[in-house]
Design a protein around this motif. Structure first.
Motif, short mmCIF file in Angstrom:
data_model
loop_
_atom_site.label_atom_id
_atom_site.label_comp_id
_atom_site.label_asym_id
_atom_site.label_seq_id
_atom_site.Cartn_x
_atom_site.Cartn_y
_atom_site.Cartn_z
N ARG A 46 21.64 13.95 15.25
CA ARG A 46 20.31 13.49 14.83
C ARG A 46 20.44 12.76 13.52
N GLU A 47 19.87 11.57 13.41
CA GLU A 47 19.97 10.78 12.18
C GLU A 47 19.28 11.52 11.03
N ARG A 48 19.97 11.57 9.94
CA ARG A 48 19.43 12.27 8.78
C ARG A 48 18.43 11.37 8.06
N VAL A 49 17.26 11.90 7.77
CA VAL A 49 16.19 11.17 7.09
C VAL A 49 15.98 11.81 5.72
N PHE A 50 16.01 10.98 4.69
CA PHE A 50 15.84 11.47 3.32
C PHE A 50 14.40 11.24 2.86
N ALA A 51 13.88 12.22 2.16
CA ALA A 51 12.57 12.04 1.53
C ALA A 51 12.77 11.30 0.20
N ALA A 52 11.92 10.33 -0.06
CA ALA A 52 12.07 9.50 -1.26
C ALA A 52 10.70 9.21 -1.86
N ASN A 53 10.59 9.37 -3.17
CA ASN A 53 9.37 8.99 -3.88
C ASN A 53 9.30 7.47 -3.96
N VAL A 54 8.17 6.92 -3.62
CA VAL A 54 8.01 5.47 -3.58
C VAL A 54 6.79 5.07 -4.40
N VAL A 55 6.79 3.81 -4.82
CA VAL A 55 5.64 3.21 -5.51
C VAL A 55 5.43 1.83 -4.92
N THR A 56 4.24 1.31 -5.14
CA THR A 56 3.89 -0.01 -4.62
C THR A 56 3.89 -1.02 -5.75
N LEU A 57 4.50 -2.17 -5.51
CA LEU A 57 4.54 -3.25 -6.51
C LEU A 57 3.24 -4.02 -6.43
N LEU A 368 15.24 -0.90 -4.11
CA LEU A 368 15.29 -0.59 -2.68
C LEU A 368 13.88 -0.61 -2.14
N THR A 369 13.60 -1.55 -1.23
CA THR A 369 12.29 -1.66 -0.61
C THR A 369 12.28 -0.93 0.72
N THR A 402 6.69 -1.81 -1.02
CA THR A 402 6.92 -0.42 -1.41
C THR A 402 8.38 -0.25 -1.77
N ILE A 403 8.66 0.30 -2.96
CA ILE A 403 10.03 0.47 -3.41
C ILE A 403 10.28 1.94 -3.73
N VAL A 404 11.56 2.32 -3.74
CA VAL A 404 11.95 3.70 -4.09
C VAL A 404 11.80 3.88 -5.59
N ALA A 405 11.11 4.93 -5.99
CA ALA A 405 10.85 5.16 -7.41
C ALA A 405 12.01 5.86 -8.09
N PRO A 419 8.84 8.17 3.17
CA PRO A 419 8.19 7.81 1.90
C PRO A 419 7.25 8.90 1.42
N ILE A 420 7.31 9.19 0.13
CA ILE A 420 6.38 10.12 -0.51
C ILE A 420 5.62 9.32 -1.56
#
Length: 484
Positions: A46-57, A368-369, A402-405, A419-420
């Motif tokens: 199963r592909e591993r999915v990472f949780a990442a804090n994101v923000v919008t430009l 990273l978008t 949306t980019i990784v914060a 995305p969080i």
């Protein structure tokens, strides 16, 4: 016969042993070949999915804030010095460290005896000079009168000589009489010359007396100023610092005994780098009057004031770098000269930029978008300013992206993320369920039974393994412990 029977029996047993060894070796060979030829067991991946804090430009106009440290100074600071020396007769009650004075207040009075004596002597010398000038003027008048009388005497002698010559021409007079008259005229002319010299001497005496009178008047003026300087007054409203004198003490001429500071006219001096200084220049290269905010942290209670940049230092200074700037403050209650403060300067506004966490931008100014499939892509941005833990970047064509914060070594282009968004909790992943074959199920249950897990944990895990479908995470954890 007996020997033959035993020999045949030994040969038979040896043959049986060889057959058994060959048969066992063949079985081992076949098992090894079968093991090597069988396909390795594979588990559902199963592909591993990472949780990442994101923000919008979001493109916006931001006023960058430059933060430096500076020192408060007073625009009006006066060193109080005694113009004359002597004993301090009287000192103001405000002549203490931190004392507040008003314009014209008497701060210090020095014993004026010596200065007054000097003034009296100067005035006496002035009276002598005035008397000498009057005497010289009278002497000049007398000398001029004597010169007038000598000239009149000379005229009479010349008339007598003329009569004697007329008598001699008519034959009545004698040559002796003419000679006597000529001698008298010569004597009168010599007397006139002497009187003229007396007049010149009297005029020179007047000039000398006038000069002497001017000198004495200057001496009197200086003595009067010395007497006045025995009293020191406040030149403007302010507070006193570095007070070193008290009544009864003795001061010398030009001795510094206090410092008068105006605490209401404060300015802050701060140094910026050359690149920061360049951002505070307008199109003509002139320093802009940028607004500033000054903050003093006093045990958690911040004192703040506002102002604007007024000027810059004329030179860099030996061993210094950057530029020294000065900003005049508005009302700044609670601040004092010498305070070490934090200075925030508003730079010219930047358009089409975004404020993002500094952890979102890599060293090569990339971000990273997150695309529509929640996969990461690398994009280039331009880092314009650093604002504490944040940075200002140019948005360009990434407006609304949306980019990784918070970047980490685990995240990169092509990785799928969950995305969080700020203020929104992450949604838990739905764990995949796997159907186990009987052999694998039995192996896992045996490992759990023989492990040192607490009984309640064993019961819970065995209960999961007895189900038709088992969570993949549980299987992965158990097999990782088994070493398989």
């Amino acid at each position: 016969m007996r020997f033959l029977r035993r020999s045949l029996m030994g040969i038979f047993l040896l043959a049986v042993t060889l057959v058994l060894v060959i048969w066992a070796g063949n079985m081992v060979r076949e098992a090894v070949v079968a093991k090597m030829n069988e396909e390795p067991r594979s588990y559902p991946q199963r592909e591993r999915v990472f949780a990442a804090n994101v923000v919008t430009l979001d493109p916006q106009t931001i006023v960058p804030e430059l933060t430096v440290f500076g020192e408060l100074r007073s625009q009006r600071t006066l060193d109080l010095r005694s113009a004359t020396g002597g004993t301090v007769l009287e000192a103001s009650d405000a002549l203490v460290e931190g004392g507040t004075v008003k314009t014209g207040d008497l701060l210090l009075q020095i014993d004026p005896v010596e200065a007054q004596a000097t003034l009296d002597r100067a005035r006496a010398d002035q009276q002598d000079a005035e008397a000498e000038l009057r005497d010289a003027e009278r002497a000049l008048i007398l000398a001029e009168d004597e010169l007038t009388a000598a000239r009149a005497q000379t005229t009479l002698r010349e008339q007598a000589l003329t009569r004697a010559r007329d008598l001699q021409e008519r034959g009545v007079g004698t040559a002796a009489a003419v000679e006597t008259a000529e001698l008298a005229v010569s004597s009168a002319q010599a007397s006139v010359l002497t009187r003229r010299q007396s007049v010149a001497s009297a005029a020179a005496r007047i000039d000398q007396a006038t000069t002497m009178l001017s000198r004495t008047r200057i001496s009197v003026s200086e003595a009067e100023r010395d007497v006045a300087d025995t009293e020191v007054f406040a030149a403007f409203d302010g507070s006193l610092a570095n007070v070193t004198i008290s009544p009864g003490g003795r001061v010398t001429a030009n001795e510094l005994f206090a410092q008068l500071v105006d605490p209401t006219r404060l300015e802050v001096a701060f140094r910026v780098s050359t690149s920061q200084y360049a951002r505070l220049l307008d199109g003509t290269g002139t320093l802009i009057s940028a607004p500033v905010r000054v903050v003093l942290d006093v045990s958690g209670v911040n004192l703040s004031a506002t102002g604007q940049i007024t000027r810059e230092g004329a030179s860099v200074g030996t061993g210094q770098t950057g530029r020294l700037l000065f900003a005049a403050l508005d009302a700044a209650p609670g601040f004092r000269p010498g305070d070490f403060v934090t200075v925030s300067i508003d730079e010219p506004a930047l358009d089409n930029v975004a404020l993002v966490p500094a952890t979102a931008v890599a060293a090569d100014e990339t971000v990273l978008t997150v695309n529509a499939e929640d996969r990461l892509e690398s994009a280039q941005v331009s880092l314009l300013r650093r604002q504490g833990d944040n940075v200002i970047v140019s948005v360009g064509d990434l407006g609304g992206a949306t980019i990784v914060a918070e970047r980490s070594p685990l995240l990169g282009a092509g990785i799928k993320v969950q995305p969080i968004y700020p203020g929104r909790p992450a949604e838990p992943d739905a764990e995949e369920l796997v159907t186990l074959d009987p052999e694998r199920r039995a192996k896992l249950m045996a490992f759990v039974t023989d492990s040192r897990m607490p009984d309640d944990v064993k019961a819970r895990i065995i209960g999961q393994l007895e189900q038709d479908q088992v969570p993949s995470g549980t299987i992965a954890r158990l097999e990782s412990r088994m070493g398989s």
